[in-house]
Motif scaffolding. Structure first.
Motif, PDB file in Angstrom:
ATOM      1  N   HIS A 176      -8.321   7.594   5.163  1.00 28.11           N
ATOM      2  CA  HIS A 176      -7.393   8.538   5.773  1.00 28.11           C
ATOM      3  C   HIS A 176      -7.929   8.913   7.142  1.00 28.11           C
ATOM      4  O   HIS A 176      -9.137   9.112   7.312  1.00 28.11           O
ATOM      5  CB  HIS A 176      -7.256   9.794   4.910  1.00 28.11           C
ATOM      6  CG  HIS A 176      -6.607   9.553   3.585  1.00 28.11           C
ATOM      7  ND1 HIS A 176      -5.259   9.308   3.449  1.00 28.11           N
ATOM      8  CD2 HIS A 176      -7.130   9.525   2.332  1.00 28.11           C
ATOM      9  CE1 HIS A 176      -4.973   9.139   2.161  1.00 28.11           C
ATOM     10  NE2 HIS A 176      -6.087   9.258   1.465  1.00 28.11           N
ATOM     11  N   TYR A 181       0.849  -1.198   0.000  1.00 33.36           N
ATOM     12  CA  TYR A 181       0.000   0.000   0.000  1.00 33.36           C
ATOM     13  C   TYR A 181       0.879   1.241   0.000  1.00 33.36           C
ATOM     14  O   TYR A 181       2.004   1.228   0.513  1.00 33.36           O
ATOM     15  CB  TYR A 181      -0.952   0.016   1.193  1.00 33.36           C
ATOM     16  CG  TYR A 181      -0.299   0.206   2.544  1.00 33.36           C
ATOM     17  CD1 TYR A 181      -0.218   1.470   3.145  1.00 33.36           C
ATOM     18  CD2 TYR A 181       0.240  -0.880   3.235  1.00 33.36           C
ATOM     19  CE1 TYR A 181       0.371   1.637   4.386  1.00 33.36           C
ATOM     20  CE2 TYR A 181       0.829  -0.718   4.482  1.00 33.36           C
ATOM     21  CZ  TYR A 181       0.904   0.544   5.052  1.00 33.36           C
ATOM     22  OH  TYR A 181       1.498   0.706   6.281  1.00 33.36           O
ATOM     23  N   GLY A 193      -2.923   5.609   0.256  1.00 33.68           N
ATOM     24  CA  GLY A 193      -3.710   4.472   0.711  1.00 33.68           C
ATOM     25  C   GLY A 193      -3.994   3.454  -0.366  1.00 33.68           C
ATOM     26  O   GLY A 193      -4.656   2.442  -0.108  1.00 33.68           O
ATOM     27  N   VAL A 243      -9.876   1.449   2.586  1.00 34.82           N
ATOM     28  CA  VAL A 243      -8.836   2.223   3.272  1.00 34.82           C
ATOM     29  C   VAL A 243      -9.361   3.634   3.515  1.00 34.82           C
ATOM     30  O   VAL A 243      -9.969   4.243   2.623  1.00 34.82           O
ATOM     31  CB  VAL A 243      -7.528   2.280   2.452  1.00 34.82           C
ATOM     32  CG1 VAL A 243      -6.428   2.985   3.245  1.00 34.82           C
ATOM     33  CG2 VAL A 243      -7.077   0.887   2.038  1.00 34.82           C
ATOM     34  N   LEU A 301      -3.682   5.872   8.327  1.00 34.85           N
ATOM     35  CA  LEU A 301      -4.603   5.100   7.502  1.00 34.85           C
ATOM     36  C   LEU A 301      -5.300   4.053   8.362  1.00 34.85           C
ATOM     37  O   LEU A 301      -4.697   3.489   9.276  1.00 34.85           O
ATOM     38  CB  LEU A 301      -3.869   4.402   6.355  1.00 34.85           C
ATOM     39  CG  LEU A 301      -3.188   5.283   5.311  1.00 34.85           C
ATOM     40  CD1 LEU A 301      -2.369   4.417   4.354  1.00 34.85           C
ATOM     41  CD2 LEU A 301      -4.209   6.108   4.530  1.00 34.85           C
TER      42      LEU A 301
END
Length: 410
Positions: free
Chosen positions: A384, A92, A97, A382, A369
């Motif tokens: 933030h 990743y 992300g 995913v 993340l």
């Protein structure tokens, strides 16, 4: 509740039949730390429109990142239709992300939960089958170092003791916990302890004990086992020379709560417990000197009630300011403000996971993340994480991963 026959046939645990769960039982109050009621405005559920944005929310922390991808390991079931063939390998991007697939590590059956050694050199996986086992994998060359029996059925969780010398595992179907030594190569030795939860009696609708998690307290002096079947969190003292367990305390939820996941506040005096069956969470006080846990009053998971909901995993940010809860059924992430040095949780709202049945969640090592493994949609989402507000913003489209039940970012 799911029948015992369903729960055990062909090694399939109740965890795979969770959609058949029914109602809960009578309430028993347990005195513990007081919880602050959620503010009606701040706990309002986030709308799908506001949470589906692909760009990070304003103010999201963006520290400078080292170049190059980071490793991501994905757990699955290999014995179900549409499942994987082993441990999923991926990378990743720590800034965006974005996940990129990198193949599969075969040779591990039903690796539904994963953990890494503190030195980062060895990966451990449960083999969630009737003849339960735990497997070690050397990450440098992805060599399987071997498997050891857990002495029980359906192991569903494992963790590494902070010393790096002991592997702790929980056998869901047989309701027991096990300890294995870890040698200097990262390989596992023969089991040194196996304890079956025989007291108290199973909770309402349960066919027996169901150990769901086995973790070490922040002080390192105790290890705690969460048992969904007996509505109990057991505290043990681990002999770090012999690898044996001595029970020192029990903490009981209200009857029928079905505790599943426990996580500690960084301060070490409080923990948060997700209750799968009655769709609640609770703040717990913890005494490092004795290992005693006191479970507080049930609080909302943030679910709307539109679908039957089963809270899964709860996490706390490294700064101790926010907590996140995965809601299966409601298919959301609940966000809480952590207050009073860890003694209170206040529900702030929920965000859709952009997937179905978020079985497990994990934060990246730097905390920027959050990953959700969505079992029924076979995806990993995913988000933030805003360091100052705890707000979550979806980071692009979810990554396809067969029957995703665990995501481990390194």
């Amino acid at each position: 509740m799911t029948s015992g026959a369903e729960a055990s046939r062909e090694g399939w645990s109740r965890r795979r039949f969770i959609g058949a769960l029914g109602g809960t039982a009578a309430v028993i109050a347990v005195p513990a730390p007081a919880a602050t009621p959620a503010d009606p405005e701040s706990s309002r559920t986030t709308t799908p429109e506001s949470s589906a944005a692909k760009a990070p929310a304003p103010g999201t922390r963006r520290p400078a990142k080292a170049s190059g991808p980071r490793a991501l390991y994905l757990g699955t079931y290999t014995s179900v239709d549409g499942g994987g063939t082993g441990i999923g390998l991926a990378t990743y991007d720590a800034s965006t992300g974005q996940i990129t697939g990198a193949g599969t590590l075969t040779g591990v059956a039903d690796p539904s939960y994963l953990a890494v050694h503190p030195d980062g050199r060895t990966l451990y996986a449960v083999d969630e089958q009737t003849a339960g086992a735990v497997t070690a994998v050397r990450l440098a060359d992805r060599t399987v170092l071997g498997a050891r029996s857990t002495g029980g059925a359906g192991p569903c969780h494992l963790s590494v003791h902070p010393t790096g010398r002991w592997l702790l595992s929980a056998n869901y179907t047989s309701g027991s916990v096990a300890v294995h030594p870890i040698d200097t190569s990262g390989a596992l030795g023969e089991r040194t302890a196996l304890v079956k939860h025989s007291s108290p009696q199973p909770g309402p609708g349960q066919d027996g004990p169901h150990a769901h998690q086995f973790v070490t307290s922040p002080d390192g002096g105790h290890v705690l086992a969460v048992d969904l079947g007996t509505d109990t969190v057991y505290t043990y003292r681990l002999d770090t020379t012999k690898g044996t367990l001595t029970e020192v305390s029990q903490a009981h939820t209200r009857a029928g709560a079905g505790p599943r996941s426990l996580t500690f506040h960084p301060g070490g005096r409080y923990a948060y417990l997700a209750n799968e069956v009655d769709d609640t969470i609770a703040v717990c006080a913890y005494d490092p000197a004795t290992g005693a846990l006191s479970i507080g009053d049930p609080q909302s998971s943030g679910s709307t009630g539109d679908a039957t909901n089963y809270p899964a995993q709860i996490l706390v940010t490294s700064n101790g300011a926010y907590a996140f809860l995965a809601n299966r059924g409601d298919n959301t992430l609940a966000r809480y403000a952590v207050e009073a040095d860890g003694a209170r949780l206040r529900l702030l709202g929920t965000v859709p996971v952009s997937g179905d049945f978020p079985r497990q969640i994990a934060l990246s090592p730097d905390g920027t993340l959050l990953f959700t493994a969505n079992q029924k949609s076979s995806t990993v989402s995913v988000f933030h994480v805003d360091d100052s507000t705890g707000q979550l913003a979806l980071a692009g489209e979810p990554f396809a991963s067969p029957v995703a039940v665990c995501a481990l970012p390194l």
